[in-house]
Design an enzyme around this catalytic site. Sequence first.
Site, PDB file in Angstrom:
ATOM      1  N   HIS A 114       4.001  -2.376   3.056  1.00 52.64           N
ATOM      2  CA  HIS A 114       3.654  -1.439   2.740  1.00 52.64           C
ATOM      3  C   HIS A 114       4.458  -0.931   2.170  1.00 52.64           C
ATOM      4  O   HIS A 114       5.629  -1.025   1.997  1.00 52.64           O
ATOM      5  CB  HIS A 114       3.255   0.035   4.122  1.00 52.64           C
TER       6      HIS A 114
ATOM      7  N   HIS B 198      -5.463   9.871   0.605  1.00 52.87           N
ATOM      8  CA  HIS B 198      -4.919   8.716   1.375  1.00 52.87           C
ATOM      9  C   HIS B 198      -5.547   9.246   2.568  1.00 52.87           C
ATOM     10  O   HIS B 198      -4.233   9.561   3.986  1.00 52.87           O
ATOM     11  CB  HIS B 198      -2.972   8.647   1.960  1.00 52.87           C
TER      12      HIS B 198
ATOM     13  N   ASP C 292       0.559  -0.990  -0.439  1.00 46.23           N
ATOM     14  CA  ASP C 292       0.169  -0.514   0.006  1.00 46.23           C
ATOM     15  C   ASP C 292       1.058   1.213  -0.077  1.00 46.23           C
ATOM     16  O   ASP C 292       1.717   1.038   0.147  1.00 46.23           O
ATOM     17  CB  ASP C 292      -0.627  -0.135   1.770  1.00 46.23           C
TER      18      ASP C 292
ATOM     19  N   HIS D 125      -6.144   3.061  -4.168  1.00 46.05           N
ATOM     20  CA  HIS D 125      -5.599   3.304  -3.002  1.00 46.05           C
ATOM     21  C   HIS D 125      -6.577   4.712  -2.159  1.00 46.05           C
ATOM     22  O   HIS D 125      -5.268   5.545  -1.540  1.00 46.05           O
ATOM     23  CB  HIS D 125      -5.011   3.053  -2.352  1.00 46.05           C
TER      24      HIS D 125
END
Length: 277
Positions: free
Chosen positions: A243, A153, A98, A149
Amino acid sequence: MEKDQLFTRRRLLLAGGAALGAAATAGVVLASSAEEGAGGVAPAAGAQARPALKSSAFRLQPLTGYGPPPTGPGKLKVRKEPITEISRSGRRMMLTFDDGPNPNYTPHILDTLAKYDVRAMFFLCGECIVVNRELVARMAEEGHVVGNHTWTHPLLTTLDRSEIRDEMTSTSDVIEDTYGERPQWFRAPYGAWNRAAFQLGAEMGMEPMAWTVDSTDWTVPGTRTIVDTIENGAAPGVVVLSHDAGGDRSQSVQALREYLPYLLDNGYHLTVPRRRM
């Protein structure tokens, strides 16, 4: 009389050709549908490549010319919970990363995946894509799947519907421009889902994807802790959260170099979802 017979023959030839073309196209669709996985996920090695790049063996196209015109993905149902695992058959697992792409960490992760010929999913943020387009192009070229995503964020539960739509739409737009295709998967930042996110994702043709095992790399707990968390949580159907951006991800980079060969040596097949037609 001769003209009538010639016209009849031509009609028969065209009808026969159309039937063969339609049958060939239907055969490709049926072959793809037969591999459908749990929770609407159809895992398979490989992924999509950008049309602007060289052709990829992972994207065999159906025959064209005859048969029905191509159609986009069917309308998705609105889920109440995200997908958290994939098909358990064949000891499949999936690695996801991510918050990227990031020029300091994403290339090293891609290098390790390439070394072991493994594909993964990357849930990307729009604001990171626009300054690292070459990394997204590389993901496409090497067969990885890219998901949405959001742009910045944010915590979606603090936004109104129009703000969530803007975050998702702008990110899908830049992914299409850079990766070559619109994303079919969405992951809410922080794993904070709400009704609007599920509804808007479905409207945009994206399934909601969460995870089974959190590597906890976002807490920067140490490489050994990340490795132990993933190796201890490994099981058929597991989706691993890691991540490649959002902070110092050097531990995530090193951990992948250690747990990836371990998973492969233990018979796990690291896979990604097959694209919905």
